[in-house]
Every structure is written in structure tokens, then in C-alpha cells.
Design an enzyme around this catalytic site. Structure first.
Site, short mmCIF file in Angstrom:
data_model
loop_
_atom_site.label_atom_id
_atom_site.label_comp_id
_atom_site.label_asym_id
_atom_site.label_seq_id
_atom_site.Cartn_x
_atom_site.Cartn_y
_atom_site.Cartn_z
N ASP A 113 0.88 -1.16 0.00
CA ASP A 113 0.00 0.00 0.00
C ASP A 113 0.93 1.22 0.00
OD1 ASP A 113 -2.33 1.61 0.45
OD2 ASP A 113 -1.79 1.68 2.58
N LEU A 114 0.38 2.40 -0.27
CA LEU A 114 1.22 3.61 -0.31
C LEU A 114 1.03 4.48 0.94
CD1 LEU A 114 3.05 5.60 -2.03
CD2 LEU A 114 0.89 6.65 -2.71
N ASP A 115 -0.21 5.00 1.08
CA ASP A 115 -0.48 5.98 2.14
C ASP A 115 -0.35 5.33 3.51
OD1 ASP A 115 -1.20 8.02 0.24
OD2 ASP A 115 -3.15 7.05 0.00
N THR A 156 1.41 10.12 3.93
CA THR A 156 0.26 10.77 3.29
C THR A 156 -1.06 10.38 3.95
OG1 THR A 156 0.70 9.08 1.63
CG2 THR A 156 1.06 11.38 0.97
N LYS A 165 -9.29 4.77 6.32
CA LYS A 165 -8.01 4.41 5.71
C LYS A 165 -8.21 3.28 4.70
CE LYS A 165 -4.81 5.86 9.34
NZ LYS A 165 -3.88 5.40 10.38
N GLY A 166 -7.66 3.47 3.52
CA GLY A 166 -7.77 2.46 2.48
C GLY A 166 -9.05 2.57 1.66
N ARG A 220 -12.00 7.72 -2.35
CA ARG A 220 -12.39 9.10 -2.03
C ARG A 220 -13.89 9.25 -1.81
NH1 ARG A 220 -10.28 12.97 -6.48
NH2 ARG A 220 -8.43 11.67 -6.13
N SER A 243 -2.41 0.80 -4.25
CA SER A 243 -2.97 1.92 -3.48
C SER A 243 -4.34 2.28 -4.02
CB SER A 243 -2.05 3.14 -3.59
OG SER A 243 -2.68 4.27 -3.03
N ALA A 244 -5.26 2.60 -3.10
CA ALA A 244 -6.59 3.06 -3.51
C ALA A 244 -6.55 4.50 -4.00
CB ALA A 244 -7.54 2.97 -2.31
N SER A 245 -5.40 5.15 -3.85
CA SER A 245 -5.32 6.58 -4.18
C SER A 245 -5.06 6.84 -5.65
CB SER A 245 -4.22 7.24 -3.35
OG SER A 245 -4.06 8.58 -3.77
N ARG A 246 -5.90 7.69 -6.23
CA ARG A 246 -5.68 8.10 -7.63
C ARG A 246 -4.51 9.08 -7.72
NH1 ARG A 246 -11.39 7.28 -10.47
NH2 ARG A 246 -12.08 5.66 -9.05
N ASN A 247 -4.05 9.53 -6.57
CA ASN A 247 -2.87 10.41 -6.54
C ASN A 247 -1.57 9.62 -6.36
OD1 ASN A 247 -4.11 13.16 -6.59
ND2 ASN A 247 -5.14 12.39 -4.75
N LYS A 291 -10.92 -1.62 -1.74
CA LYS A 291 -10.67 -2.34 -0.48
C LYS A 291 -11.87 -2.12 0.43
CE LYS A 291 -5.81 -1.05 -1.04
NZ LYS A 291 -4.68 -0.25 -0.53
N GLU A 310 0.19 -3.40 4.51
CA GLU A 310 -0.93 -2.46 4.65
C GLU A 310 -0.96 -1.81 6.03
OE1 GLU A 310 -3.55 -1.00 3.58
OE2 GLU A 310 -3.83 -1.78 1.56
N ASP A 311 -1.47 -0.58 6.10
CA ASP A 311 -1.61 0.08 7.40
C ASP A 311 -3.08 0.20 7.83
OD1 ASP A 311 -2.29 2.02 5.44
OD2 ASP A 311 -2.03 3.60 6.93
C1 BG6 Z 1 -6.08 5.46 0.29
C2 BG6 Z 1 -6.13 6.25 1.56
O1 BG6 Z 1 -4.78 5.00 0.07
O2 BG6 Z 1 -6.47 6.27 -0.81
C3 BG6 Z 1 -7.50 6.88 1.77
O3 BG6 Z 1 -5.86 5.38 2.66
C4 BG6 Z 1 -7.86 7.71 0.54
O4 BG6 Z 1 -7.46 7.71 2.91
C5 BG6 Z 1 -7.80 6.80 -0.70
O5 BG6 Z 1 -9.20 8.22 0.67
C6 BG6 Z 1 -8.14 7.55 -1.99
O6 BG6 Z 1 -7.17 8.52 -2.24
P1 BG6 Z 1 -7.33 9.64 -3.35
O7 BG6 Z 1 -5.96 10.27 -3.41
O8 BG6 Z 1 -7.70 8.96 -4.63
O9 BG6 Z 1 -8.39 10.58 -2.89
MG MG Z 2 -2.77 3.03 3.67
#
Ligand code: BG6
Ligand code: MG
Length: 226
Positions: A14-16, A22, A50-51, A54, A119-123, A150, A174-175
Site C-alpha cells: 500500500d502507499l499511504d 500521506t 483508511k484504504g 475518495r 494503493s486506492a489513491s488516484r494520486n 478495499k 498495509e496500514d
Molecule cells: C487510500 C487512503 O490510500 O487512498 C485513503 O488510505 C484515501 O485515505 C484513498 O481516501 C483515496 O485517495 P485519493 O488520493 O484517490 O483521494
Molecule cells: Mg494506507
């Protein structure tokens, strides 16, 4: 005693909250949003986010505040939170990676393991670029392509497929409780970064990612194979 039949071949991170802090930026941005909407939102409440992606996170906060919004308003607040998050990322530099993580990634690769990012994050691509870690991974999954986020296993399975490694030969790191559930649902061994109380379903929990080593991961894998 049954002999181990599988070998550890890949580690999927996982990333964040695992590679860099982050998770704290996501929390701060959600907290600002909750304040704008007049919803009480604590660090404890944040653990369940977490995880979670958005929009899913926004809906959980709204639910907590007893608010319902139409789709246009959901989109507005989802974009609003992301703007706050991106502002917090502006000064991110390679030294913002958690201690010893670049060394860990190098050592894992040198030990012959493939490395993935789930990572679930699009960033995530932006964060990796800022940390100068894009090249450290053999495959980076796109969360937008997954049918379910997730705690569903989709993103971990997508990484194992792309790496051509069976899930049973992967460890996921994972955290988040939702992330640990996703790793387990994928049929992988789960390493938690945090506290055993928060990550009770993990197979092994360490306080920091930097404490991991190739040897420790292999030992954990072998012990759980038996
Ligand atoms: C996960 C984070 O990695 O990404 C969540 O744990 C976050 O907190 C999710 O909401 C989505 O991230 P993003 O950057 O696409 O808004
Ligand atoms: Mg995480």
C-alpha cells in the site's frame, strides 16, 4: 510436518501510511471538509476511512454527520477534499519517504522479489513521482480500473496477475484494517504497519515499514506456510 510448497515471489505495498505519511494528509484534508460541513470528525473516526476510496470516504463522513447530498454536491465536496490534499502534497520531497523504505525496496529487489503497489489513491503516481520511487516498483495498479475497492481483494489480485505471481506467493503490506482484509481476501499473507490492536487480522504487525527486511518477510512467509 508439511513441507512448504510455495516460495515468496512478490511483495505488494500500500502507499499511504506504508511508504510515506500521506495517511496524515488525507486525515487533515477530511478533517477540514468535516469542519466545513459542521460534522465532528476525529482521528479515531479516520481509522475506518483508511484504504477506502475518495467517494466512499466522503459518504462515510456524511453518514456520521447525518447528511445526505445529491450527486453534484458529492462531486463538489469530493473535488474540494482532493484540492486540500493536493495543497498538502505541494512540498513533498524524496526525503518525505518513511525512514529506511528506499533501502528496503532495493534490498527486496536484490533478493529477487518483485515489487507491486496496490494503493486506492488516484494520486499514487504523483506521490511516487515526488518521492522519486516510481521506478522502484515493477507494477503500479490503477485503482480506477478495479471493480471494487478495499476491503475487496481486486487491487491486490490485479497486481499479482500483472506480476504473473500466484496470490499464495505474495505478501501484502498495509496500514489499514480495510487493506488487511483486502490482502487476506486475495489469499495473500498480510503484514500490518501499525498496532496489533488496530490490525488484528494481520499475520504480522510491525510499528514501521522500515523494520521489514527480506529475511523477516521470508521467515514470516515460511512460518505461515507450515
Ligand atoms: C487510500 C487512503 O490510500 O487512498 C485513503 O488510505 C484515501 O485515505 C484513498 O481516501 C483515496 O485517495 P485519493 O488520493 O484517490 O483521494
Ligand atoms: Mg494506507
Amino acid at each position: 510436518m508439511t513441507l512448504a510448497t510455495e516460495q515468496l515471489q512478490a511483495v505488494i505495498f500500500d502507499l499511504d501510511g506504508v511508504i510515506t505519511d500521506t495517511a496524515e494528509f488525507h486525515f487533515l484534508a477530511w478533517q477540514q471538509l468535516a469542519t466545513e460541513l459542521g460534522i465532528k470528525f476525529t482521528r479515531h473516526d479516520n481509522e475506518q476511512l483508511k484504504g477506502v476510496d475518495r467517494l466512499g470516504s466522503l459518504k462515510l463522513i456524511l453518514q456520521q454527520g447525518g447528511l445526505t447530498l445529491d450527486n453534484a454536491a458529492l462531486q463538489h465536496w469530493s473535488d474540494w477534499k482532493n484540492q486540500r490534499y493536493l495543497e498538502l502534497l505541494v512540498d513533498m520531497q524524496p526525503h518525505d519517504v518513511f525512514p529506511l523504505v528506499p533501502e528496503l525496496l532495493t534490498h527486496l529487489r536484490a533478493a529477487g522479489l518483485l515489487l507491486g503497489l496496490a494503493s486506492a489513491s488516484r494520486n499514487a503516481p504523483l506521490v511516487l513521482e515526488r518521492l522519486k520511487l516510481t521506478q522502484a516498483f515493477d507494477f503500479i495498479a490503477d485503482p480506477a480500473l478495479q471493480a471494487q475497492g478495499k476491503p475487496a481483494p481486486d487491487i491486490f489480485l490485479a497486481v499479482s496477475t500483472a506480476l504473473a505471481v500466484p496470490p499464495a506467493c505474495c505478501i501484502g503490506v498495509e496500514d489499514a484494517p480495510a487493506g488487511i482484509r483486502a490482502v487476506k481476501a486475495a489469499g495473500m499473507i498480510a503484514v500490518g504497519i501499525g498496532t496489533p490492536a488496530a490490525l488484528s487480522q494481520a499475520d504480522l504487525v510491525l510499528p514501521t515499514t522500515g523494520m521489514l527486511t527480506p529475511l523477516l518477510l521470508r521467515q514470516c512467509f515460511t512460518a505461515l506456510q507450515r
